[in-house]
Design an enzyme around this catalytic site. Structure first.
Site, PDB file in Angstrom:
ATOM      1  CB  CYS A  57      -2.243  -5.994 -25.752  1.00 61.77           C
ATOM      2  SG  CYS A  57      -3.387  -5.192 -24.701  1.00 61.77           S
ATOM      3  CG  HIS A  87       1.521  -4.144 -22.843  1.00 59.29           C
ATOM      4  ND1 HIS A  87       1.521  -3.697 -24.128  1.00 59.29           N
ATOM      5  CD2 HIS A  87       0.299  -4.051 -22.419  1.00 59.29           C
ATOM      6  CE1 HIS A  87       0.570  -3.512 -24.391  1.00 59.29           C
ATOM      7  NE2 HIS A  87      -0.441  -3.553 -23.376  1.00 59.29           N
ATOM      8  CD  GLU A 126       5.192  -4.146 -24.666  1.00 57.59           C
ATOM      9  OE1 GLU A 126       4.135  -3.397 -24.606  1.00 57.59           O
ATOM     10  OE2 GLU A 126       5.115  -5.216 -24.688  1.00 57.59           O
TER      11      GLU A 126
END
Length: 372
Positions: A246, A331, A333
């Site tokens: 990001c 993202h 994650e």
């Protein structure tokens, strides 16, 4: 509490306040996720922003102890259509309103969030303020137009003191530009020995730690406001593998000579399709960013575009032509969102192992040559 949301463009939305009773000023953005409001509220990348949830019912599964993405939330406020007062979930420990009161946060409900989202899509991200219902609207609008927003969001959410999350695997330095706990979880899940450091650390200080890899985290605001990041990244390129997520992705672009620009209304939600240009595969991703890499500016750099967003064809991934360095705008994650791109952490582990093996082989060859 009778409240109203006023935008700098003049639109007014009447509703009911929840959480702390205070005026809230910030950049108004929207998120398209149907779930994940707890992770969103605690995501440091939302620092300084008032977030409108496009899904109409928010708070229906409450707040629990496990789904935080930071210890203290940095969000300015929340806008919802319907706020649930009676959550139903076996993990629920408090309502959203109770959480906002405990954290001194404010929000507004009973807003026509579809209309607000259409305004933001049409006019772009704008400043807004949540105030008492009796405030004079014309005066508030004039004040909004002349009031600036902070530009030091990264410094305000980054850790001041380095800390460790010990592991027995590869040593990773995580540069905290506003890192979500999800990144730390994925690294420790892979037994990495993680040291989390402040955003103002130098390359020299990091190299003294002898890391196997560098993780550049997500974070809030304009990447061009993070003045020290390009020098940090250029001091590490080629010396240790780097993975950026990001804001970290955008900072790698700036460090290598690319440019960034502000998106009209950003990408925020857990349902954004991204095409991997090298594998010709699509992943549904979790995203939260208001800036993007200028693709035209990549032509004069040593960076290769690896991913694009299918909704608007903007850049979503980069890889360096010569150094072990790659990054993504989304993202992997998740938290909240799908885990389609979780494999990128495994790719980072493989990159670090390969680089370490190459260094070891080169060192052995040097020693063999020295003997003759």
């Amino acid at each position: 509490m009778n409240k109203k949301l006023i935008l700098e463009t003049g639109e007014v939305f009447h509703g009911q306040g929840f959480g702390a009773d205070q005026d809230i000023l910030g950049e108004v953005v929207f998120n398209t996720g149907m779930t994940g409001y707890q992770e969103l509220i605690s995501d440091p990348s939302y620092c300084g922003q008032i977030v409108c949830m496009t899904y109409p019912l928010i708070g229906n599964y409450g707040i629990n102890r496990d789904d935080y993405e930071s210890i203290e939330p940095a969000i300015k406020g929340l806008i919802v259509k319907e706020l649930c007062d009676f959550p139903s979930n076996f993990r629920n420990q408090m309502t959203l309103d109770e959480f906002f009161r405990n954290k001194n946060l404010s929000g507004i409900s009973e807003i026509d969030t579809r209309r607000l989202t259409r305004v933001l899509r049409d006019k772009g991200v704008v400043k807004g303020i949540i105030v008492n219902a009796d405030e004079d609207e014309s005066t508030v609008v004039q004040n909004l137009k002349t009031t600036g927003l902070p530009t030091d969001q990264v410094a305000s959410v980054s850790t001041e003191t380095p800390y460790a999350s010990p592991g027995r695997g590869l040593k990773v330095v995580l540069v905290d530009f506003g890192s979500k706990l999800g990144i730390l979880r994925e690294l420790t899940h892979r037994e990495c020995d993680v040291i989390v450091v402040s955003q103002d650390i130098t390359a020299e200080e990091i190299l003294l730690m002898k890391p196997d890899g560098i993780m550049l985290s997500n974070g809030p605001g304009d990447p061009e406001d993070v003045k020290g990041a390009p020098a940090l990244i250029n001091g590490l390129l080629g010396k240790v593998p780097i993975f950026g997520i990001c804001l970290g992705h955008q900072l790698i672009g700036l460090a290598c000579g690319a440019k960034t620009f502000k998106l009209k209304f950003g990408h925020r939600g857990g349902n954004h399709p991204v095409l991997d240009l090298e594998k010709n595969k699509v992943a549904i991703t979790s995203q939260n960013h208001g800036y993007a890499i200028d693709q035209e500016s990549l032509r004069s750099t040593d960076l290769i575009e690896t991913h694009i967003a299918l909704n608007d064809r903007t850049n979503e991934g980069l890889r360096h032509k010569f150094h072990p360095c790659f990054s993504v705008q989304y993202h992997p994650e998740a938290s909240p969102g799908p885990e389609d791109a979780n494999y990128l952490f495994d790719d980072f582990i493989s990159l670090m192992k390969d680089f370490k093996n190459q260094e070891s082989t080169a060192k052995n060859q040097e020693q063999e040559h020295a003997q003759f």
